[in-house]
Structure formats: C-alpha cells, structure tokens
Design a protein around this motif. Structure first.
Motif, PDB file in Angstrom:
ATOM      1  N   ARG A  21       0.813  -1.173   0.025  1.00 30.70           N
ATOM      2  CA  ARG A  21       0.112   0.111  -0.030  1.00 30.70           C
ATOM      3  C   ARG A  21       0.720   1.389   0.054  1.00 30.70           C
ATOM      4  O   ARG A  21       0.259   2.376  -0.406  1.00 30.70           O
ATOM      5  CB  ARG A  21      -1.018   0.091   1.166  1.00 30.70           C
ATOM      6  CG  ARG A  21      -2.175  -0.801   1.080  1.00 30.70           C
ATOM      7  CD  ARG A  21      -3.144  -0.539   2.271  1.00 30.70           C
ATOM      8  NE  ARG A  21      -2.411  -0.411   3.588  1.00 30.70           N
ATOM      9  CZ  ARG A  21      -2.263  -1.128   4.642  1.00 30.70           C
ATOM     10  NH1 ARG A  21      -2.670  -2.273   4.454  1.00 30.70           N
ATOM     11  NH2 ARG A  21      -1.893  -0.810   5.769  1.00 30.70           N
ATOM     12  N   LEU A  22       2.049   1.413   0.610  1.00 34.89           N
ATOM     13  CA  LEU A  22       2.713   2.513   0.693  1.00 34.89           C
ATOM     14  C   LEU A  22       3.272   3.020  -0.573  1.00 34.89           C
ATOM     15  O   LEU A  22       3.487   2.399  -1.644  1.00 34.89           O
ATOM     16  CB  LEU A  22       4.007   2.266   1.717  1.00 34.89           C
ATOM     17  CG  LEU A  22       3.993   1.945   2.918  1.00 34.89           C
ATOM     18  CD1 LEU A  22       5.090   1.471   3.761  1.00 34.89           C
ATOM     19  CD2 LEU A  22       3.438   3.001   3.900  1.00 34.89           C
ATOM     20  N   ALA A  23       3.226   4.352  -0.751  1.00 33.29           N
ATOM     21  CA  ALA A  23       3.854   5.121  -1.753  1.00 33.29           C
ATOM     22  C   ALA A  23       5.429   5.172  -1.728  1.00 33.29           C
ATOM     23  O   ALA A  23       5.646   4.846  -0.954  1.00 33.29           O
ATOM     24  CB  ALA A  23       2.964   6.345  -2.066  1.00 33.29           C
ATOM     25  N   ALA A  24       5.792   5.805  -2.875  1.00 35.22           N
ATOM     26  CA  ALA A  24       7.332   5.681  -2.929  1.00 35.22           C
ATOM     27  C   ALA A  24       7.707   7.024  -1.924  1.00 35.22           C
ATOM     28  O   ALA A  24       6.696   7.724  -1.462  1.00 35.22           O
ATOM     29  CB  ALA A  24       7.688   6.282  -4.409  1.00 35.22           C
ATOM     30  N   PRO A  25       8.816   6.854  -1.051  1.00 33.22           N
ATOM     31  CA  PRO A  25       9.279   8.078  -0.273  1.00 33.22           C
ATOM     32  C   PRO A  25       9.151   9.342  -0.626  1.00 33.22           C
ATOM     33  O   PRO A  25       9.478   9.561  -1.766  1.00 33.22           O
ATOM     34  CB  PRO A  25      10.624   7.373   0.421  1.00 33.22           C
ATOM     35  CG  PRO A  25      10.766   6.076  -0.321  1.00 33.22           C
ATOM     36  CD  PRO A  25      10.004   5.903  -1.181  1.00 33.22           C
ATOM     37  N   GLY A  26       9.183  10.267   0.160  1.00 37.70           N
ATOM     38  CA  GLY A  26       9.106  11.500  -0.160  1.00 37.70           C
ATOM     39  C   GLY A  26       8.742  12.416   1.029  1.00 37.70           C
ATOM     40  O   GLY A  26       8.566  11.809   2.029  1.00 37.70           O
ATOM     41  N   VAL A  27       8.415  13.673   0.621  1.00 40.04           N
ATOM     42  CA  VAL A  27       8.073  14.571   1.987  1.00 40.04           C
ATOM     43  C   VAL A  27       6.588  15.414   1.681  1.00 40.04           C
ATOM     44  O   VAL A  27       6.541  15.818   0.727  1.00 40.04           O
ATOM     45  CB  VAL A  27       9.136  15.557   1.946  1.00 40.04           C
ATOM     46  CG1 VAL A  27       8.687  16.493   3.191  1.00 40.04           C
ATOM     47  CG2 VAL A  27      10.512  14.983   2.509  1.00 40.04           C
ATOM     48  N   SER A  28       5.848  14.910   2.596  1.00 45.00           N
ATOM     49  CA  SER A  28       4.591  15.665   2.506  1.00 45.00           C
ATOM     50  C   SER A  28       4.637  17.372   2.676  1.00 45.00           C
ATOM     51  O   SER A  28       5.602  17.720   3.292  1.00 45.00           O
ATOM     52  CB  SER A  28       3.670  15.131   3.710  1.00 45.00           C
ATOM     53  OG  SER A  28       3.258  13.567   3.565  1.00 45.00           O
ATOM     54  N   ASP A  47      -2.043   4.506   3.924  1.00 47.37           N
ATOM     55  CA  ASP A  47      -2.838   4.016   2.804  1.00 47.37           C
ATOM     56  C   ASP A  47      -2.188   4.381   1.401  1.00 47.37           C
ATOM     57  O   ASP A  47      -2.941   4.003   0.364  1.00 47.37           O
ATOM     58  CB  ASP A  47      -4.176   4.707   2.849  1.00 47.37           C
ATOM     59  CG  ASP A  47      -5.176   4.284   4.028  1.00 47.37           C
ATOM     60  OD1 ASP A  47      -4.824   3.023   4.393  1.00 47.37           O
ATOM     61  OD2 ASP A  47      -5.988   4.957   4.372  1.00 47.37           O
ATOM     62  N   GLY A  48      -1.174   5.015   1.267  1.00 52.31           N
ATOM     63  CA  GLY A  48      -0.497   5.303   0.049  1.00 52.31           C
ATOM     64  C   GLY A  48      -0.964   6.519  -0.523  1.00 52.31           C
ATOM     65  O   GLY A  48      -0.517   6.891  -1.723  1.00 52.31           O
ATOM     66  N   GLN A  49      -1.884   7.255   0.229  1.00 52.36           N
ATOM     67  CA  GLN A  49      -2.238   8.587  -0.313  1.00 52.36           C
ATOM     68  C   GLN A  49      -1.180   9.650  -0.427  1.00 52.36           C
ATOM     69  O   GLN A  49      -1.285  10.715  -0.990  1.00 52.36           O
ATOM     70  CB  GLN A  49      -3.580   8.903  -0.023  1.00 52.36           C
ATOM     71  CG  GLN A  49      -4.716   7.931   0.239  1.00 52.36           C
ATOM     72  CD  GLN A  49      -5.910   8.455   0.766  1.00 52.36           C
ATOM     73  OE1 GLN A  49      -5.981   9.269   1.366  1.00 52.36           O
ATOM     74  NE2 GLN A  49      -6.922   7.220   1.052  1.00 52.36           N
ATOM     75  N   LEU A  50      -0.127   9.574   0.614  1.00 53.44           N
ATOM     76  CA  LEU A  50       0.679  10.378   0.886  1.00 53.44           C
ATOM     77  C   LEU A  50       2.031   9.845   0.610  1.00 53.44           C
ATOM     78  O   LEU A  50       2.011   8.564   1.013  1.00 53.44           O
ATOM     79  CB  LEU A  50       1.011  11.156   2.332  1.00 53.44           C
ATOM     80  CG  LEU A  50      -0.416  12.310   2.231  1.00 53.44           C
ATOM     81  CD1 LEU A  50      -0.625  12.787   3.592  1.00 53.44           C
ATOM     82  CD2 LEU A  50      -0.449  13.349   1.263  1.00 53.44           C
ATOM     83  N   PRO A  51       3.187  10.433   0.468  1.00 56.05           N
ATOM     84  CA  PRO A  51       4.696   9.767   0.265  1.00 56.05           C
ATOM     85  C   PRO A  51       4.948   9.010   1.801  1.00 56.05           C
ATOM     86  O   PRO A  51       4.620   9.513   2.862  1.00 56.05           O
ATOM     87  CB  PRO A  51       5.637  10.845  -0.037  1.00 56.05           C
ATOM     88  CG  PRO A  51       4.612  12.064  -0.153  1.00 56.05           C
ATOM     89  CD  PRO A  51       3.318  11.709   0.336  1.00 56.05           C
ATOM     90  N   SER A  52       5.328   7.778   1.469  1.00 55.29           N
ATOM     91  CA  SER A  52       6.101   6.919   2.544  1.00 55.29           C
ATOM     92  C   SER A  52       7.339   8.023   3.234  1.00 55.29           C
ATOM     93  O   SER A  52       7.936   8.922   2.380  1.00 55.29           O
ATOM     94  CB  SER A  52       6.408   5.760   2.477  1.00 55.29           C
ATOM     95  OG  SER A  52       7.484   5.628   1.559  1.00 55.29           O
TER      96      SER A  52
END
Length: 176
Positions: A21-28, A47-52
C-alpha cells in the motif's frame, strides 16, 4: 498461546500487506499536514495517499499498526545497521523508537497542531543483530496536553523479548 513461528508468519504477512500500500518515499507538504487530524495524516501515509517516510526506507522499517495513542513500526535489523563492534548501532534503536513514540503523540493531535521531539530517553537492554529477525517498536501515549506530549515505547521481538525502552517529551504547537 501463539508460537514464535506463528507470530513471525503473521508479522511477515502484515509487513507484506502494508508495503504493497505504501507510496514511494517523499516529503508531504505543510498543506497535507494541516488538512486533518494527526491520525488522519498518518492514515493517508499508510494508505499510500501521501509519500512514505524517507527514514523508513533508509533504515528499512514501516508502520504496521496504528490507532489514536498507539503506533507500531516493524523493522528487520541487518548488517547494514551494524556498528564497528558487530551489532546493531544504537541509532537504529533510537530512530525506530523515536518514530513510534513521536507518531503515537501525533496520532492524538487535532487538526492544526504539530509536534517535535524535545527529549528522547532510550535504554538499550540487549543487543540486536542480523539474527534477531523482525522487531517491533510500539509507542503509546502517556499524556498529551496543550503544549506537551509524553509517550513511551518498547522494541520487542516475536517472542515478546524486550530489546529497548524509551520515553519521549514532545512540544505541541500550532502549525504555521
């Protein structure tokens, strides 16, 4: 009673499900952070809606369970995490625990508030190695007020053996 093998099977299955479920790493963004409560923000990451979170990728740990006031991260230490003495570096323990206890505090914050760690106290109880298998850092809120949040956490293995204990004091503040 659940055996170590049953617990490990459950933990591995849960980790696989979460990683899918996790999205690619990044900064919200700050706007993402301000859009809802602390728990809602964390849930969007899970939920993968924001970056991990990039540190999770760096040290290979992920959130596996969460509810307001209680957050659990799972990681499997390996030789990439070793110090020169041949065991997992204390920074791994500290980062895993800081994530768990800090997110536990964050999980109970209402919309518009943020936090930062003021103090982290960690007691390393036993050595982690690449043979330890997956471990979990569970953070639980003790008290969160208008300006200060306090939480505690533990790192445990699949047998329930404790490797470290931590407490944190967090500063609570309005988001800009």
């Amino acid at each position: 009673m659940t055996t170590r093998e049953e617990t490990l099977a459950l933990w591995h299955a849960q980790e696989k499900e979460v990683r899918a479920r996790l999205a690619a790493p990044g900064v919200s963004t700050l706007a993402d952070l301000k859009a809802g409560s602390g728990m809602a923000f964390l849930q969007k990451i899970w939920d993968g809606q924001l970056p991990s979170v990039p540190i999770g990728e760096t040290l290979d740990f992920i959130p596996v369970e969460g509810e307001p006031g209680r957050i659990v991260f799972q990681g499997t230490p390996d030789k990439r995490h070793y110090n020169p003495l041949g065991s997992v570096h204390g920074g791994y323990f500290c980062t895993l625990l800081d994530s768990a206890v800090g997110c536990a505090v964050h999980s109970v914050l209402p919309q518009g508030l943020g936090y930062t760690t003021l103090e982290l106290k960690v007691n390393l109880i036993r050595t982690l190695t690449d043979k330890s298998g997956p471990v979990r850092a569970e953070g639980k809120v003790i008290q969160v007020g208008k300006q200060v949040g306090i939480a505690e956490g533990r790192i445990l293995d699949a047998e329930g053996k404790i490797y470290a204990h931590a407490t944190t004091t967090c500063l609570i503040f309005p988001l800009p």
